[in-house]
Design a protein around this motif. Structure first.
Motif, PDB file in Angstrom:
ATOM      1  N   GLY A   1    -118.406 -29.735 -24.027  1.00  0.00           N
ATOM      2  CA  GLY A   1    -117.749 -30.507 -22.981  1.00  0.00           C
ATOM      3  C   GLY A   1    -117.042 -31.727 -23.531  1.00  0.00           C
ATOM      4  O   GLY A   1    -115.885 -32.009 -23.170  1.00  0.00           O
ATOM      5  N   TYR A   2    -117.718 -32.445 -24.423  1.00  0.00           N
ATOM      6  CA  TYR A   2    -117.140 -33.670 -24.984  1.00  0.00           C
ATOM      7  C   TYR A   2    -115.899 -33.371 -25.817  1.00  0.00           C
ATOM      8  O   TYR A   2    -114.821 -33.940 -25.575  1.00  0.00           O
ATOM      9  CB  TYR A   2    -118.184 -34.401 -25.831  1.00  0.00           C
ATOM     10  N   PHE A   3    -116.030 -32.475 -26.798  1.00  0.00           N
ATOM     11  CA  PHE A   3    -114.901 -32.218 -27.698  1.00  0.00           C
ATOM     12  C   PHE A   3    -113.763 -31.497 -26.976  1.00  0.00           C
ATOM     13  O   PHE A   3    -112.584 -31.716 -27.291  1.00  0.00           O
ATOM     14  CB  PHE A   3    -115.365 -31.426 -28.920  1.00  0.00           C
ATOM     15  N   GLY A   4    -114.096 -30.647 -26.008  1.00  0.00           N
ATOM     16  CA  GLY A   4    -113.060 -29.971 -25.247  1.00  0.00           C
ATOM     17  C   GLY A   4    -112.229 -30.949 -24.419  1.00  0.00           C
ATOM     18  O   GLY A   4    -110.991 -30.914 -24.440  1.00  0.00           O
TER      19      GLY A   4
ATOM     20  N   PHE B   1    -110.203 -33.267 -26.705  1.00  0.00           N
ATOM     21  CA  PHE B   1    -108.987 -32.610 -27.194  1.00  0.00           C
ATOM     22  C   PHE B   1    -107.897 -32.609 -26.122  1.00  0.00           C
ATOM     23  O   PHE B   1    -106.729 -32.907 -26.394  1.00  0.00           O
ATOM     24  CB  PHE B   1    -109.304 -31.165 -27.613  1.00  0.00           C
ATOM     25  N   ALA B   2    -108.295 -32.283 -24.881  1.00  0.00           N
ATOM     26  CA  ALA B   2    -107.325 -32.237 -23.786  1.00  0.00           C
ATOM     27  C   ALA B   2    -106.744 -33.625 -23.506  1.00  0.00           C
ATOM     28  O   ALA B   2    -105.541 -33.767 -23.273  1.00  0.00           O
ATOM     29  CB  ALA B   2    -107.985 -31.677 -22.521  1.00  0.00           C
ATOM     30  N   THR B   3    -107.600 -34.639 -23.541  1.00  0.00           N
ATOM     31  CA  THR B   3    -107.129 -36.005 -23.295  1.00  0.00           C
ATOM     32  C   THR B   3    -106.144 -36.437 -24.370  1.00  0.00           C
ATOM     33  O   THR B   3    -105.103 -37.041 -24.084  1.00  0.00           O
ATOM     34  CB  THR B   3    -108.312 -36.986 -23.262  1.00  0.00           C
TER      35      THR B   3
ATOM     36  N   ALA C   1    -112.013 -37.235 -16.442  1.00  0.00           N
ATOM     37  CA  ALA C   1    -112.897 -36.074 -16.551  1.00  0.00           C
ATOM     38  C   ALA C   1    -113.873 -36.260 -17.712  1.00  0.00           C
ATOM     39  O   ALA C   1    -115.074 -35.978 -17.598  1.00  0.00           O
ATOM     40  CB  ALA C   1    -112.079 -34.806 -16.740  1.00  0.00           C
ATOM     41  N   LEU C   2    -113.353 -36.764 -18.837  1.00  0.00           N
ATOM     42  CA  LEU C   2    -114.184 -36.988 -20.023  1.00  0.00           C
ATOM     43  C   LEU C   2    -115.247 -38.049 -19.766  1.00  0.00           C
ATOM     44  O   LEU C   2    -116.438 -37.828 -20.034  1.00  0.00           O
ATOM     45  CB  LEU C   2    -113.303 -37.409 -21.202  1.00  0.00           C
TER      46      LEU C   2
END
Length: 222
Positions: free
Chosen positions: A58-61, A64-66, A81-82
């Motif tokens: 969840g964190y790295f995903g 990455f998106a941010t 979201a993060l």
């Protein structure tokens, strides 16, 4: 007679820097409040810990998106979201300290207060002195990678002494990150306030958790 005074490159740079700094602290305040809300929600619902794999994915995903959309409006969506997700991971940890220690509330508030004091003091120092801490960049990246891997090793192999050492390392490293990131904004090395906010938020999050762990070991009453 009207005089047209063109802005000098130096004044334009100062204005741009001040804008990034202002937007960063504004967004940081909002994300911290949102994170506190989701943490409180997780505590109220008595959510179980999400587990290391879910937390990492969840964190790295979301990170990455941010980062990928940091130059668009979607970056704002993903940063909330993060930070909201990180708040959800924090709630069960705080509940654990509140139930495991008779002075759990005191430990949490002390860690929270200590985090606030460290952040304000270091940010104030960087802003006041305007020193360039860019030289810390390489050392911090290597140090964080080593501490991160050591933390995973301590968790997998259940080595309490290593966990304490990692917490101490993270306090120093996150303090350095606050100085570094603030310096980067001041000197124009970071012009994206979303990326600057991520860096400061993660530093504050890890600083709080590390302080809480050390306080639990050395000041907790079973």
């Amino acid at each position: 007679m009207r005089l047209n005074v063109a802005a000098t490159p130096a004044s334009a740079s100062t204005l741009a820097t001040n804008k990034v700094l202002r937007n960063t602290y504004m967004l940081l305040s909002l994300t911290l409040l949102f994170s506190a809300f989701t943490a409180g929600l997780a505590m109220m619902l008595n959510m179980p810990p999400l587990g290391m794999i879910v937390t990492m994915v969840g964190y790295f995903g979301l990170l990455f998106a941010t980062t990928k959309f940091s130059n668009s409006a979607l970056g704002l969506v993903f940063i909330f979201a993060l930070t909201g997700f990180m708040g959800l991971t924090l709630g069960p940890i705080i509940n654990m300290y509140l139930s495991a220690f008779s002075n759990g509330h005191e430990l949490v508030m002390t860690a929270l207060g200590g985090t606030g004091v460290i952040f304000i003091a270091l940010s104030g120092y960087a802003l006041t002195t305007r020193k360039d801490f860019s030289f810390l960049g390489g050392f911090l990246m290597v140090g964080i990678l080593v501490a991160f891997l050591a933390g995973i090793g301590a968790m997998i192999f259940s080595i309490p002494a290593m966990s304490l050492a990692v917490s101490g390392m993270f306090i120093l490293l996150m303090s350095g990150m606050i100085l570094y990131q603030t310096s980067e904004i001041i000197h124009g090395g970071e012009t994206n306030y979303i990326l600057a906010t991520i860096s400061l938020y993660v530093s504050i999050y890890n600083l709080f958790l590390s302080l809480l762990q050390l306080l639990g070991v050395f000041g907790g009453d079973d």
